[in-house]
Design a protein around this motif. Structure first.
Motif, PDB file in Angstrom:
ATOM      1  N   TYR A 116     -48.025 -12.141  88.625  1.00 57.76           N
ATOM      2  CA  TYR A 116     -47.464 -10.798  88.793  1.00 57.76           C
ATOM      3  C   TYR A 116     -46.884 -10.285  87.479  1.00 57.76           C
ATOM      4  CZ  TYR A 116     -44.509  -6.955  90.341  1.00 57.76           C
ATOM      5  OH  TYR A 116     -43.922  -5.727  90.475  1.00 57.76           O
ATOM      6  N   GLN A 117     -46.194 -11.156  86.754  1.00 59.49           N
ATOM      7  CA  GLN A 117     -45.650 -10.742  85.460  1.00 59.49           C
ATOM      8  C   GLN A 117     -46.767 -10.431  84.470  1.00 59.49           C
ATOM      9  OE1 GLN A 117     -42.622  -9.897  84.780  1.00 59.49           O
ATOM     10  NE2 GLN A 117     -41.903 -10.504  86.801  1.00 59.49           N
ATOM     11  N   GLN A 118     -47.865 -11.182  84.560  1.00 57.53           N
ATOM     12  CA  GLN A 118     -49.018 -10.880  83.709  1.00 57.53           C
ATOM     13  C   GLN A 118     -49.594  -9.515  84.068  1.00 57.53           C
ATOM     14  OE1 GLN A 118     -50.332 -12.826  81.026  1.00 57.53           O
ATOM     15  NE2 GLN A 118     -51.252 -10.818  80.746  1.00 57.53           N
ATOM     16  N   LEU A 120     -47.825  -6.994  85.144  1.00 64.65           N
ATOM     17  CA  LEU A 120     -46.915  -6.015  84.540  1.00 64.65           C
ATOM     18  C   LEU A 120     -47.139  -5.909  83.030  1.00 64.65           C
ATOM     19  CD1 LEU A 120     -43.561  -6.725  86.437  1.00 64.65           C
ATOM     20  CD2 LEU A 120     -45.277  -4.958  86.890  1.00 64.65           C
ATOM     21  N   HIS A 232     -35.458  -7.391  80.619  1.00 71.38           N
ATOM     22  CA  HIS A 232     -36.385  -7.002  81.677  1.00 71.38           C
ATOM     23  C   HIS A 232     -37.774  -6.679  81.136  1.00 71.38           C
ATOM     24  CE1 HIS A 232     -32.360  -6.166  83.454  1.00 71.38           C
ATOM     25  NE2 HIS A 232     -32.918  -6.663  84.533  1.00 71.38           N
ATOM     26  N   PRO A 234     -41.538  -7.113  80.477  1.00 73.69           N
ATOM     27  CA  PRO A 234     -42.488  -7.915  81.271  1.00 73.69           C
ATOM     28  C   PRO A 234     -42.964  -9.174  80.554  1.00 73.69           C
ATOM     29  CG  PRO A 234     -43.469  -5.836  80.530  1.00 73.69           C
ATOM     30  CD  PRO A 234     -42.006  -5.746  80.281  1.00 73.69           C
ATOM     31  N   ALA A 237     -40.109 -11.681  80.839  1.00 70.99           N
ATOM     32  CA  ALA A 237     -40.063 -12.157  82.224  1.00 70.99           C
ATOM     33  C   ALA A 237     -41.206 -13.129  82.506  1.00 70.99           C
ATOM     34  CB  ALA A 237     -40.133 -10.967  83.183  1.00 70.99           C
ATOM     35  N   TYR A 238     -42.359 -12.904  81.890  1.00 77.10           N
ATOM     36  CA  TYR A 238     -43.487 -13.816  82.088  1.00 77.10           C
ATOM     37  C   TYR A 238     -43.146 -15.212  81.565  1.00 77.10           C
ATOM     38  CZ  TYR A 238     -47.953 -16.132  81.299  1.00 77.10           C
ATOM     39  OH  TYR A 238     -48.970 -17.053  81.288  1.00 77.10           O
ATOM     40  N   GLN A 241     -40.766 -17.013  83.721  1.00 79.85           N
ATOM     41  CA  GLN A 241     -41.444 -17.581  84.881  1.00 79.85           C
ATOM     42  C   GLN A 241     -42.176 -18.872  84.512  1.00 79.85           C
ATOM     43  OE1 GLN A 241     -41.381 -16.946  88.026  1.00 79.85           O
ATOM     44  NE2 GLN A 241     -40.141 -15.090  87.947  1.00 79.85           N
TER      45      GLN A 241
END
Length: 403
Positions: A116-118, A120, A232, A234, A237-238, A241
């Motif tokens: 999901y982060q990828q 974004l 924040h 992306p 965040a990736y 994760q």
């Protein structure tokens, strides 16, 4: 027979008018609408979204308990009281230690979160490319308008130079200069149109819609920088994760040192006289006697976790430095824009107005007028170029991507 120069001008006008005629049935679009269409239609982004959905669906596979075994056995050594061997039917079930299933599900959920982060990250990249393409077209529209204005001036003076030469009021060099300047602008206009065609092709490549869209002419203005929100981002965040994924993967490998569980229920009987039913239960555990392979996986997992943390720190650091460098670059273009707004625009207009008036009054010759016109044009074109570079840099900052 049409004169070659007139034929060239006619073809030039057709080239410029053709896009206008062919775009009659095309739709106008703004940046917000273009982004909505791109998010809806862009195949690469849709493929990433499907990958996210697939990863989320896979998270339920964390509880993958082994298949239940149903069996039948007949051992002639297993003699019942009536002297006949029993036939045994049973159900056997093996499973990992219960905590392992929770860890497996957590790892799969982490993989889904990474996907999901990828998504974004890809979405952010798409927005950046789309915004840059959009404002490049706005810039090229304004550049073409500037060339049109200058072309009309040179066209008028080129005709005047031809008439003067025919009556002997000017020399051949002045006529050639007027003609060459006019031709130079024609080439610049054609090049600008081709660059617009290229930009529109890029826009279509990003939107990937069945319709073609045009961007309405608008004033090119400086864009605004958005406040930094590095926690924040992306990309950050990736990598966060990834760290979580490595941590849970390590915990999973450690839990695999726990024993497996095994349970079995069976019953035996025979078809002889006075046969009885002999039920039975067996429970047990599978204990690893050789830990080398699992310890190696745990040791490797620790290195992978450490690697993921270094990658997160490096990515965040590089991203901050990239933004810092882009903000410095922005100041370079800002200085040129400020000069134009404070002095350059007024100076360019004055040179153009005074030069035109002085040339009409005979106070300066054509060559002096060309110098003034070139200086005026240079100020405007430099401003447009710096403003374009400024806006592209702003978009690089607002949609900061991989350093």
């Amino acid at each position: 027979m049409i004169h070659p120069n007139k034929l060239l001008l006619l073809l030039f006008c057709l080239v410029l008018l053709f896009p206008v005629l062919s775009f009659g049935q095309e739709k106008s679009i703004d940046l917000k609408g273009a982004m909505e269409l791109a998010e809806e239609n862009n195949r690469e982004l849709k493929a990433t979204a499907e990958k996210v959905a697939a990863s989320k669906a896979l998270s339920a596979a964390g509880f993958d308990i082994a298949k239940t075994q149903i069996y039948y056995s007949h051992d002639q050594n297993d003699i019942a009281e009536n002297g006949i061997s029993n036939k045994v039917f049973g159900i056997s079930q093996s499973m990992l230690f219960p905590t392992i299933y929770g860890k497996q599900r957590k790892v799969l959920m982490d993989m889904g979160a990474m996907e999901y982060q990828q998504y974004l990250v890809n979405q952010n990249q798409l927005k950046k490319e789309l915004s840059q393409t959009y404002y490049t077209i706005v810039y090229l529209n304004e550049l073409a308008n500037n060339y049109f204005f200058l072309d009309s001036l040179y066209q008028r003076f080129s005709k005047a130079a031809d008439r003067k030469f025919e009556v002997g009021e000017t020399n051949y060099l002045e006529k050639l200069t007027a003609k060459s300047k006019k031709r130079e602008l024609e080439v610049s206009l054609l090049q600008t149109q081709e660059r617009k065609n290229q930009a529109y092709s890029k826009l279509a490549q990003l939107i990937q819609s069945s319709h073609e869209y045009r961007i309405a002419e608008q004033k090119l203005v400086p864009l605004q920088i958005e406040a930094s929100d590095m926690p924040h981002h992306p990309g950050v965040a990736y990598f966060e994760q990834v760290v979580g994924f490595r941590e849970n993967s390590l915990l999973l490998e450690k839990n695999k040192l726990l024993p497996d569980l095994h349970a079995e229920v069976y019953r035996g009987t025979n078809s002889g006289l006075n046969a009885k039913v002999y039920p039975g239960v067996m429970v047990g555990i599978s204990v690893p006697l050789w830990f080398g392979a699992q310890k190696a996986k745990i040791r490797s997992g620790k290195y992978e976790l450490s690697q993921a943390k270094f990658e997160l720190d490096n990515y965040t650091y590089q991203l901050e430095k990239k933004r810092e460098q882009l903000e410095i670059e922005l100041k370079i273009y800002q200085e040129a824009i400020s000069f134009y707004n404070q002095e350059g625009k007024r100076l360019g207009q004055q040179m153009l107005e005074q030069g035109n008036q002085s040339f009409q009054n005979g106070e300066i010759d054509f060559f002096q007028f060309v110098v003034l016109l070139e200086n005026s044009r240079s100020i405007t074109l430099d401003y447009l170029n710096n403003l374009q570079q400024y806006n592209m840099t702003v978009l690089e900052i607002n949609y900061l991507t991989n350093p």
